[in-house]
Design a protein around this motif. Structure first.
Motif, PDB file in Angstrom:
ATOM      1  N   LYS A 309       0.860  -1.273   0.199  1.00  0.00           N
ATOM      2  CA  LYS A 309       0.325   0.384   0.373  1.00  0.00           C
ATOM      3  C   LYS A 309       0.770   1.338  -0.421  1.00  0.00           C
ATOM      4  CE  LYS A 309      -4.830   2.066   1.802  1.00  0.00           C
ATOM      5  NZ  LYS A 309      -6.068   1.716   3.149  1.00  0.00           N
ATOM      6  N   THR A 313      -0.722   2.571  -3.867  1.00  0.00           N
ATOM      7  CA  THR A 313      -1.222   3.878  -2.536  1.00  0.00           C
ATOM      8  C   THR A 313      -0.562   5.218  -2.674  1.00  0.00           C
ATOM      9  OG1 THR A 313      -3.336   2.211  -2.246  1.00  0.00           O
ATOM     10  CG2 THR A 313      -3.514   4.600  -0.912  1.00  0.00           C
ATOM     11  N   GLN A 351      -6.223  -4.589  -1.259  1.00  0.00           N
ATOM     12  CA  GLN A 351      -6.110  -3.769  -0.038  1.00  0.00           C
ATOM     13  C   GLN A 351      -5.052  -2.906  -0.552  1.00  0.00           C
ATOM     14  OE1 GLN A 351      -5.237  -6.302   2.696  1.00  0.00           O
ATOM     15  NE2 GLN A 351      -7.580  -6.616   3.661  1.00  0.00           N
ATOM     16  N   ILE A 379     -12.325  -5.946   2.453  1.00  0.00           N
ATOM     17  CA  ILE A 379     -12.203  -5.096   1.516  1.00  0.00           C
ATOM     18  C   ILE A 379     -13.512  -4.543   1.787  1.00  0.00           C
ATOM     19  CG2 ILE A 379     -12.436  -4.783  -1.033  1.00  0.00           C
ATOM     20  CD1 ILE A 379     -10.738  -7.578  -0.763  1.00  0.00           C
ATOM     21  N   ARG A 383     -14.403   0.468  -1.542  1.00  0.00           N
ATOM     22  CA  ARG A 383     -12.739  -0.084  -1.797  1.00  0.00           C
ATOM     23  C   ARG A 383     -13.926  -0.672  -3.286  1.00  0.00           C
ATOM     24  NH1 ARG A 383     -10.217   0.021  -4.655  1.00  0.00           N
ATOM     25  NH2 ARG A 383      -8.061  -1.334  -4.992  1.00  0.00           N
ATOM     26  N   GLN A 386     -14.154   1.387  -6.420  1.00  0.00           N
ATOM     27  CA  GLN A 386     -13.190   2.374  -6.523  1.00  0.00           C
ATOM     28  C   GLN A 386     -12.535   1.043  -7.009  1.00  0.00           C
ATOM     29  OE1 GLN A 386     -10.831   3.327  -3.095  1.00  0.00           O
ATOM     30  NE2 GLN A 386     -10.773   5.012  -3.417  1.00  0.00           N
ATOM     31  N   SER A 387     -12.578   0.903  -7.593  1.00  0.00           N
ATOM     32  CA  SER A 387     -11.984  -0.778  -9.220  1.00  0.00           C
ATOM     33  C   SER A 387     -12.508  -0.774  -9.440  1.00  0.00           C
ATOM     34  CB  SER A 387     -11.313  -2.062  -7.882  1.00  0.00           C
ATOM     35  OG  SER A 387      -9.637  -1.629  -7.612  1.00  0.00           O
TER      36      SER A 387
END
Length: 433
Positions: A309, A313, A351, A379, A383, A386-387
């Motif tokens: 992450k 991210t 994640q 999850i 989230r 989002q993907s």
């Protein structure tokens, strides 16, 4: 150029994102705009407008539909309706079309070793058949066609020089021409996403996995080549993927068989590895592929970047501002499978910030693990959305959201290895140093 950190990246992008690309056509809408721009006006009434475009498609999807969108598996055999023991063993159904109908993946990737690539008409029939099996949301159909050493569509497509040869010309316009030729040929076959260009800077001459796949060893020269290649794929109307983030150029271990460790500090990464990825982002690259490499000075956890992450991210999303699709490198590679099982690797990748799970070695296990993680809240639903939203926006940007184009086998035979395309390949060879 010795400046470091994110300021150096910004300077590099300003100088090279459009370098050598010639006169650019209008840039495609930024991620998040495609597919909804035409319907963004709010009616002059107090009623809440119905969702349209990407949001309308997202609203119709079940949780299972959404989880399926996150995957891009390999399906086996030359025909969408051809039965295969390999498909039966891996997916519980015999044909690629039935596997698509059962799991509703976001896409599939084609390989010669999976029996997918025999001749032009066969590939066109396969891609058309796969799209027919996914009537609600068209598929991303991907190929790993870098040219040079990695050329999965050879010998069907034009034999284009690889990145190191193009890089040696010092002319980014040739990178754009080469990508446009390759993209045009892939699109004629019904393939709409290429896992190219390689954005790695080949710093280590002993690198066993990148080497000539990179445009060179100087980020100041590699970055404009990558930017131009992204533009070339967009000229051809297909999606482009810059790889392998945060950079696979300074390794002496092949991540297919081991887990490389790169000791670059943040300032070194900013100066050496980041500029080509920043340049690709400056050209609205559709996707960025993660690397199965450990960078302990960027993330001390010991996890590869695919599961990190702080890297995917923190650096890619927050620092470089990328909001397109993040794809894993192939999940069947040893570099990502050593620490966690095949199910948990998929969960941890999501994640970390991944959107597209490429080539899970045990598809049902990975699918069920992600589905269970969503249902348990590990999850969160937001989230997942989002993907899925990013994937749908990519499809919308490339004209794939509502209906997939149907490839024409006769046209494909005219386009592939055409005299015009072979002239581009020869021009690059003539100018190589």
């Amino acid at each position: 150029m010795r400046t470091t950190g994110l300021a150096a990246i910004a300077t590099m992008v300003a100088g090279c994102a459009g370098a050598g690309a010639g006169t650019s056509p209008p840039v495609k809408p930024a991620a998040g705009q495609a597919g909804i721009a035409a319907t963004s006006a709010t009616p002059s009434t107090s009623a809440t407008p119905k969702p349209t475009g990407v949001e309308a498609v997202l609203a119709r999807m079940s949780v299972e539909d959404k989880v399926g969108q996150l995957f891009m598996p390999v399906l086996y055999g030359p025909a969408a309706d051809g039965s295969s023991g390999e498909n039966q063993a891996r997916f519980g159904v015999g044909t690629p079309a039935k596997a698509v109908a059962k799991y509703r993946p976001g896409g599939v990737i084609l390989f010669p070793w999976a029996g997918n690539i025999k001749d032009v008409r066969q590939v066109v029939a396969l891609t058309n058949g796969l799209q027919k099996a996914s009537p609600k949301i068209p598929l991303l159909i991907g190929a790993d066609q870098e040219n040079g050493r990695v050329s999965r569509l050879a010998p069907l497509v034009t034999d284009m020089p690889g990145a190191s040869v193009i890089g040696s010309t010092g002319d980014p316009s040739l990178a754009r021409k080469a990508a446009r030729v390759t993209g045009t040929e892939l699109r004629a076959l019904g393939i709409n996403l290429d896992f190219a260009p390689v954005a790695d800077v080949n710093i280590n001459p002993k690198n066993p996995v990148i080497g000539p796949r990179a445009y060179g060893s100087d980020p100041r020269k590699v970055a404009p080549m990558v930017a131009a290649a992204v533009q070339g794929f967009h000229d051809a109307g297909i999606a482009s993927t810059a790889k392998h983030f945060p950079g696979h150029g300074d390794t002496n271990v092949d991540s297919h068989s081991g887990l490389p460790v790169i000791q670059h500090s943040l300032s070194q990464w900013s100066r050496l590895d980041a500029p080509p990825f920043a340049a690709a982002i400056g050209k609205d690259v559709d996707a960025i592929m993660s690397a199965h490499v450990v960078m302990p000075k960027l993330d001390p956890s010991g996890d590869p970047a695919t599961l990190s992450k702080p890297i995917l991210t923190g650096l890619l999303r927050e620092k470089l501002g990328f909001d397109g699709v993040v794809s894993t490198d192939a999940l069947d590679m040893a570099g990502v499978r050593k620490k966690y099982g095949d199910g948990q690797v998929a969960v941890r990748a999501i994640q970390a910030g991944v959107d597209l799970l490429l080539m899970p070695p045990d598809f049902p296990k990975a699918y069920q693990a992600v589905l269970a993680a969503v249902k348990s809240g590990r999850i969160p639903a937001r989230r997942l959305d989002q993907s899925v939203r990013r994937l749908l926006k990519l499809k919308a940007a490339r004209g794939l959201l509502e209906r997939a184009p149907v490839a024409d086998p006769a046209k494909a035979e005219r386009v592939l290895r055409s005299p015009e395309h072979r002239k581009v390949a020869q021009l690059i060879k003539d100018r190589a140093r």
